[in-house]
Design an enzyme around this catalytic site. Structure first.
Site, PDB file in Angstrom:
ATOM      1  CG  ASN A  15       0.181   0.454   2.376  1.00 53.46           C
ATOM      2  OD1 ASN A  15       0.173  -0.558   3.060  1.00 53.46           O
ATOM      3  ND2 ASN A  15       0.119   1.324   2.711  1.00 53.46           N
ATOM      4  CB  CYS A  16       1.161   4.408  -1.719  1.00 53.60           C
ATOM      5  SG  CYS A  16      -0.482   4.755  -2.640  1.00 53.60           S
ATOM      6  CG  MET A  17       1.376   8.329   1.816  1.00 53.31           C
ATOM      7  SD  MET A  17       1.408  10.135   1.814  1.00 53.31           S
ATOM      8  CE  MET A  17       0.241  10.644   3.087  1.00 53.31           C
ATOM      9  CB  THR A  18      -4.345   7.683  -0.944  1.00 50.80           C
ATOM     10  OG1 THR A  18      -4.168   7.587  -2.408  1.00 50.80           O
ATOM     11  CG2 THR A  18      -4.376   8.728  -0.677  1.00 50.80           C
ATOM     12  NE  ARG A  19      -3.190   6.118  -5.968  1.00 51.83           N
ATOM     13  CZ  ARG A  19      -2.658   5.976  -7.441  1.00 51.83           C
ATOM     14  NH1 ARG A  19      -1.852   5.292  -8.127  1.00 51.83           N
ATOM     15  NH2 ARG A  19      -2.388   8.054  -7.810  1.00 51.83           N
TER      16      ARG A  19
END
Length: 460
Positions: free
Chosen positions: A30-34
């Site tokens: 994951n990244c910050m939003t996905r």
């Protein structure tokens, strides 16, 4: 709390089922939003159902990676919940419940540019550093506020030690920036992380200033993160080759020794000077373009930034942000690019006021607050991009704001990581009001352009 956890677990289970189950997952992160998923067989994905899940605000495919936008904070929780289900004994539970459609439209793989995969690897070096950048920038913003007598009175004079400690807290990430980049670069490039940190440490060592080579005194930290990336890339390549060539009995001992001696020598003699020239060229080039280009350069940068995001090419800008801070102590590029997301807010408000689609109104109501806070993906992939013309209107609105921010020479003390309204806390002293003025004008411009251009209102 329990209800929020139940929603997270349900979404994790539904995503796991939609991507074809545990056996079909090749990579999960994951990244910050996905939520980012790579699968063995794309044919087993049920994208139609995945896009309609409550909590999925958008979908994007870049290369082999399927990216499901769930929002800031939620991405890490959903991935953690999915990983709990990825065990030999665990299977993803099914759910027959299907909630109201949150996002029928999505950004497709056609937006990806050929270089986006390579640039994404480059961005992966810096993405883990985002929390540190955010903390640093906000602390520096707090210091700026405390130094203003009209806001904080005499606090700066009465408590100098407090401000001194805050400065240490806020500047710590930059003191070890090259080390952190070296460690992360080695991880991304497939080498030893400890050796990556060592290479960065050699380039940054203060003792270099005591050494003269070819008639010139060496400069600790010359080339910044650009030099570190070049050196660590070489180190990882050499380390992998030596692992193949050396006998197993001595590889553990000789590999790090030979890698360090060869890489460090080439780094000091060749790669660090090259990195220095590249770094200086980037920092001076960007500043000259912004200083001399004014309105036009700002409009082009902000107006084209979101198309760059869709293509994945924006990730190549990450080292530039870092270099600007390392070279000049401020970053004039980030506030300009931030206007691109602000334009989406104005466009989304225009869509909200025009549309008769209840589902679309609900999407916008949920996405607007985080859009104002600088998280623009729900608005981009859930509202403006699927509608077409509103996305263009948002880009034009962003161009107006970018032009003004560039003309006013607004800069921030942070590299990247935050945008929108929160970025105002990190703007350099004397430019905060101008940034907020630009933000308001950009919202209005995005609204006006979108209102005039119109859009085809989707049916219920």
């Amino acid at each position: 709390m329990a209800m929020a956890m139940d929603k997270t677990q349900r979404l994790a289970s539904q995503i796991l089922q939609g991507v074809g189950g545990e056996r079909n997952i090749r990579k999960l992160e994951n990244c910050m939003t996905r939520v980012r998923v790579e699968v063995h067989d794309d044919g087993r994905l049920d994208l139609t159902s995945l896009k309609t899940l409550e909590g999925i605000k958008g979908y994007l495919k870049q290369g082999d990676q399927h990216q499901f936008i769930v929002g800031p904070g939620a991405a890490a929780k959903v991935v953690d919940a999915m990983r709990l289900l990825l065990s030999p004994a665990g299977t993803a539970s099914s759910s027959d419940e299907s909630e109201i459609v949150r996002n029928k439209a999505s950004a497709k793989a056609k937006y990806s540019a050929p270089m986006s995969g390579a640039l994404r690897k480059l961005a992966d070096v810096f993405i883990p550093l985002i929390p540190a950048f955010i903390a640093s920038g906000l602390i520096m913003g707090i210091i700026n506020l405390l130094k203003r007598p009209d806001i904080a009175g005499s606090i700066a004079l009465d408590y100098p030690n407090v401000l001194g400690l805050l400065a240490i807290f806020g500047g710590a990430v930059f003191a070890i920036m090259n080390i952190l980049v070296g460690v992360n670069a080695a991880r991304v490039f497939g080498g030893s992380q400890a050796m990556g940190g060592v290479m960065a440490g050699i380039l940054s060592s203060p003792a270099l200033a005591q050494i003269t080579l070819f008639g010139e005194t060496l400069q600790p930290g010359r080339g910044g993160v650009i030099a570190v990336l070049l050196v660590v890339a070489l180190m990882c390549w050499l380390e992998k080759r030596l692992r193949q060539w050396l006998p197993e009995s001595v590889e553990l001992i000789l590999n790090p020794l030979i890698t360090t001696l060869i890489t460090a020598t080439l780094a000091i003699v060749i790669l660090q000077p090259i990195g220095g020239y590249i770094s200086d060229g980037i920092a001076h080039g960007v500043n000259i373009a912004i200083d001399k280009g004014g309105l036009l350069v700002g409009a082009v940068l902000a107006g084209t930034f979101l198309p760059l995001v869709l293509s994945g090419l924006h990730q190549g800008l990450v080292p530039i942000h870092v270099e600007l801070i390392q070279a000049h102590g401020s970053n004039p590029l980030l506030p300009i690019l931030a206007m691109a997301g602000v334009g989406q807010v104005g466009a989304a408000i225009a869509v909200y006021m025009k549309t008769r689609n209840a589902r679309l109104k609900k999407v916008i109501k949920g996405a607007l607050p985080v859009g104002i806070l600088g998280i623009g993906e729900p608005l981009i992939f859930g509202v403006t991009l699927p509608l077409g013309r509103p996305f263009i209107g948002a880009c034009l609105g962003g161009a107006v704001g970018g032009a003004l921010i560039c003309y006013w020479k607004v800069a921030t003390v942070i590299t990247f990581g935050i945008s929108g309204l929160p970025l105002a806390l990190t703007i350099i002293s004397g430019k905060v009001v101008l940034y907020l003025t630009g933000l308001v004008i950009t919202v209005l411009a995005g609204f006006i352009f979108t209102w005039l251009m119109g859009f085809n209102d989707p049916e219920e």
